[in-house]
Design an enzyme around this catalytic site. Structure first.
Site, short mmCIF file in Angstrom:
data_model
loop_
_atom_site.label_atom_id
_atom_site.label_comp_id
_atom_site.label_asym_id
_atom_site.label_seq_id
_atom_site.Cartn_x
_atom_site.Cartn_y
_atom_site.Cartn_z
N ASP A 154 0.82 -1.20 0.00
CA ASP A 154 0.00 0.00 0.00
C ASP A 154 0.86 1.26 0.00
OD1 ASP A 154 -2.36 1.41 0.09
OD2 ASP A 154 -3.19 0.23 1.73
N ASP A 214 -10.72 2.18 -3.38
CA ASP A 214 -11.31 1.71 -2.12
C ASP A 214 -12.83 1.64 -2.27
OD1 ASP A 214 -9.01 1.37 -0.76
OD2 ASP A 214 -9.22 3.10 0.57
C1 GLA Z 1 -5.86 1.69 2.23
C2 GLA Z 1 -6.26 0.51 1.35
C3 GLA Z 1 -7.30 -0.35 2.08
C4 GLA Z 1 -6.71 -0.81 3.39
C5 GLA Z 1 -6.25 0.37 4.21
C6 GLA Z 1 -5.52 -0.08 5.44
O1 GLA Z 1 -6.91 2.57 2.39
O2 GLA Z 1 -6.76 0.94 0.14
O3 GLA Z 1 -7.67 -1.45 1.29
O4 GLA Z 1 -5.65 -1.69 3.14
O5 GLA Z 1 -5.39 1.23 3.47
O6 GLA Z 1 -5.12 0.97 6.23
#
Ligand code: GLA
Length: 734
Positions: A476, A548
């Protein structure tokens, strides 16, 4: 008055004569794919220009005649159509290359020196053209790598300096192209968190239109480096001339579209030179990232299938391979889990039938535990309260439950509330004299620093060494770069203006090293949404997280737009609790990508569970066609009250048709048939509805046999309506 008139009468005539006499000594370099050609040609001063872009000719000799047909006085003489526009001397157009020489002089010119073409194999050819400045010891090699059958070209430049002192690159584009058409229609994308990939089409008018990013780490948050460009009129899925272009660079990018005074279009694409003057030492070279494009005379469908074929075969890690279905715990638990809870989730994953369990954020840090997004990033040790027996225990527990185990990391980032920050404040990108500015309570680490590169590699390496069975990584990256300043560059007496570029180079060094040691482990490239995907990063990643936002209605639109550039095998799509749609609808949408789940399985009622178990099994039976087949976008939800897309196997024996109601007005849905594509007109097909919810029946006549011709001429109606809001149909040759 009299002489002015006379002159304007004579000019076109003079121009034609000059052009004809030039053509005889000119060097003409056609760069061809199966259907297309880019033609470069020198003029009398040995400047290299682009004289043709478009459909390939049967006889390459005729490319020399192209300029004889132009009555634009100097449009084809190297001012606008330069193959790599140098700045600061005779050419006063927007440059591809701008340099400050070691003596402070800012002028640049480039003349043709030589070119060579080499075949990598029957499908891949590299043409390299050397240009040099006649006065200063600066040389540029333009590289055009063509993938013949995919009609894809990858273009980049290498800038070399043999000047005694250091020179500065002020602008250093990857590609410079030139198009001649009646009109130009640019589709570009805007977005932000949970609202990615909104297309906007505009007709380009005289002057400059710039697509760019200055966000650093997750450069694509507001705009990705990908676009569609139609010539003459807006292309449709099946008609029109269209170029799909994208830059393989995970940092700031810039694309200049300039309609010149002859209404021709200049395109310059590369790294954004914003705050990024780059020093080049004596006898060193700078290689730009690749600009990748494909061109089709038959619409956007063909163009994107070409790009998918190329990407799967030549670019995406394991692009022609397979992927794992998974259960992710992010939305099910957020930061609140322990070993017992996770063990239960492993069993849920097995019950569902997925291949892997993915442990998300929150498993690490002790002094400042990662119990929310305000602390802990950077401290990659298991949190002893939540996971007293460590990751190794979880990997084993998952194995016992019958699923593989994967884990989330965000190794480029740090929370100020972390031991890492306390120990290495100089590893953080921040302006020392200014207050810190955070995004999601965090800051990027300074990847221009080799120590930081070592640290980031070490985070992953340690996980793999300690847990050889670790089967998946979600990587990420959730903050952009504010206050771009590097303590490392300052200390090592390098220039701050290297930071944006050296960050990305540092990231690639880490990924390169990681892949040398762990070549196969699947990794998802995530960035709190589609803030980060490009074709350089996908050399190291098997898939990416488009957004997301997993509301299936939103995902239909987003996945549609992403599909112009990236094949389904690379798009992670999870069934979650976002949106108001029933579970079947959410599942049917996720099945168009690499299927995953992010739900609480134990909350599913009996029928929902039964449906989901069947859905995973159904997905396993169709995934080969979705991942490796050809995609046809048939009914555009932007123009209709429903969407329909079809994936067909390469041999056209099997196709999977996905249809979704997207409108909610009375009567919305598919009243009439629409034409299918990607089938064999001579073959006979039967249709079968897949993924029906328990105790529901299909509305289709499944015993009917249709010819491919019928389905592609009269069409087919999957009967999408308010009562059947999502429909998956398998079309199989008999
Ligand atoms: C980001 C990702 C999510 C999750 C969060 C965790 O927002 O896109 O899928 O992994 O971080 O903090």
């Amino acid at each position: 008055m009299y002489s002015a008139l006379r002159l304007s009468f004579l000019l076109p005539f003079l121009f034609l004569i000059t052009k004809n006499s030039l053509a005889q000594n000119a060097v003409t370099i056609p760069i061809e794919t199966l259907h297309n050609a880019l033609v470069l040609q020198t003029d009398k001063e040995n400047h290299l220009g682009i004289t043709y872009f478009g459909k390939k000719l049967g006889s390459a000799v005729e490319y020399q005649l192209v300029t004889s047909q132009s009555r634009q006085h100097d449009g084809n003489a190297g001012t606008y159509n330069s193959a790599y526009t140098p700045a600061g001397s005779w050419n006063v157009s927007e440059p591809a290359l701008q340099v400050t020489h070691s003596d402070g002089n800012k002028s640049m010119d480039l003349v043709y020196v030589s070119h060579k073409t080499s075949k990598e194999n029957d499908n891949v050819t590299l043409t390299s053209i050397v240009l040099k400045d006649p006065v200063y010891a600066v040389e540029v090699t333009l590289h055009y790598k063509t993938y013949i059958h995919e009609d894809v070209t990858e273009q980049w430049s290498v800038i070399k300096s043999a000047e005694k002192g250091e020179i500065t690159l002020n602008k250093y584009a990857s590609a410079n192209l030139y198009f001649i058409a009646k009109d130009y229609f640019l589709t570009h994308y805007n977005g932000t968190w949970a609202k990615e990939m909104n297309p906007e089409q505009e007709q380009l008018t005289a002057g400059m239109r710039v697509l760019d990013s200055k966000l650093g780490t997750r450069a694509n948050l507001f705009q990705p480096p990908s676009f569609q460009l139609s010539f003459d009129k807006p292309a449709t899925e099946t008609e029109g001339k269209v170029l799909l272009g994208t830059l393989g660079w995970s940092g700031n990018f810039r694309m200049d579209f300039e309609v010149d005074s002859y209404h021709n279009l200049r395109l310059i694409a590369g790294i954004n030179n914003y705050a990024s003057e780059y020093p080049l030492a004596s006898n060193k070279e700078f290689t730009t990232p690749s600009f990748i494009y494909t061109f089709s005379e038959n619409g956007k469908g063909e163009a994107s299938r070409n790009l998918h074929n190329w990407a799967r075969k030549y670019r995406i890690l394991d692009g022609e391979g397979s992927r794992m279905t998974l259960l992710n715990n992010w939305e099910a638990t957020y930061f609140g889990f322990n070993e017992e809870k996770l063990s239960g989730l492993f069993k849920d994953g097995k019950k569902l039938g997925v291949d892997l369990f993915l442990l998300d954020d929150g498993w690490f840090a002790n002094k400042y535990p990662r119990n929310n997004d305000q602390a802990g990033l950077g401290d990659w040790q298991e949190n002893v309260k939540k996971l007293p027996h460590g990751i190794g225990y979880l990997v084993k527990e998952a194995k016992n439950a019958g699923v593989k185990f994967g884990i989330w990391v965000e190794p480029e980032m740090v929370n100020p509330k972390s031991e890492l920050y306390e120990k290495h404040p100089d590893w953080v990108i921040k302006e020392p004299q200014r207050p810190e500015h955070h995004m999601r309570n965090q800051l990027p680490l300074d990847l221009s620093n080799p120590e930081v590169q070592k640290f980031v590699f070490g985070v992953l390496d340690k996980l793999f060494i300690e847990n050889p069975d670790l089967a998946y990584i979600k990587w990420d990256c959730n903050a952009i770069t504010f206050n771009a300043h590097s303590a490392y560059l300052e200390k090592s007496k390098q220039k701050q203006s290297q930071l944006y570029v050296d960050y990305v180079k540092g990231l690639y060094k880490v990924l390169e090293k990681l892949r040398a040691k762990y070549p196969k482990v699947p990794m998802m490239l995530c960035s709190g949404g589609g803030g980060r995907v490009d074709y350089e990063a996908l050399k190291y990643f098997t898939e990416f997280w488009p957004s997301d936002n997993t509301d299936p209605l939103e995902r239909i639109f987003m996945q549609w737009e992403y599909s112009y550039f990236y094949p389904a095998i690379a798009q992670s799509a999870h069934v979650t609790d976002w949106g108001k749609q029933p579970l079947k609808y959410r599942t049917d949408v996720a099945m168009m990508g690499r299927l995953g789940y992010d739900i609480v399985v134990s909350h599913l009622n009996e029928k929902d569970l039964q449906f989901s178990q069947q859905a995973v099994a159904t997905y396993n039976s169709i995934k080969d066609v979705v991942w490796h087949g050809d995609l046809y976008r048939l009914v555009d939800p932007k123009e209709n009250s429903y969407a329909s897309l079809l994936f067909s196997s390469k041999n056209k024996d099997r196709a999977i048709l996905f249809s979704y109601l997207t409108g909610n007005r009375n009567g919305d849905g598919s009243d009439t048939p629409f034409r299918l594509q990607g089938l064999d007109p001579a073959k006979k097909y039967k249709v079968k509805e897949l993924n029906l919810y328990p105790e529901t029946k299909t509305a289709l006549k499944e015993d009917q046999v249709y010819s491919g011709e019928f389905l592609m001429t009269v069409g087919f109606n999957p009967a999408v309506s308010a009562r059947r809001t999502s429909v998956i149909v398998e079309i199989s040759a008999q």
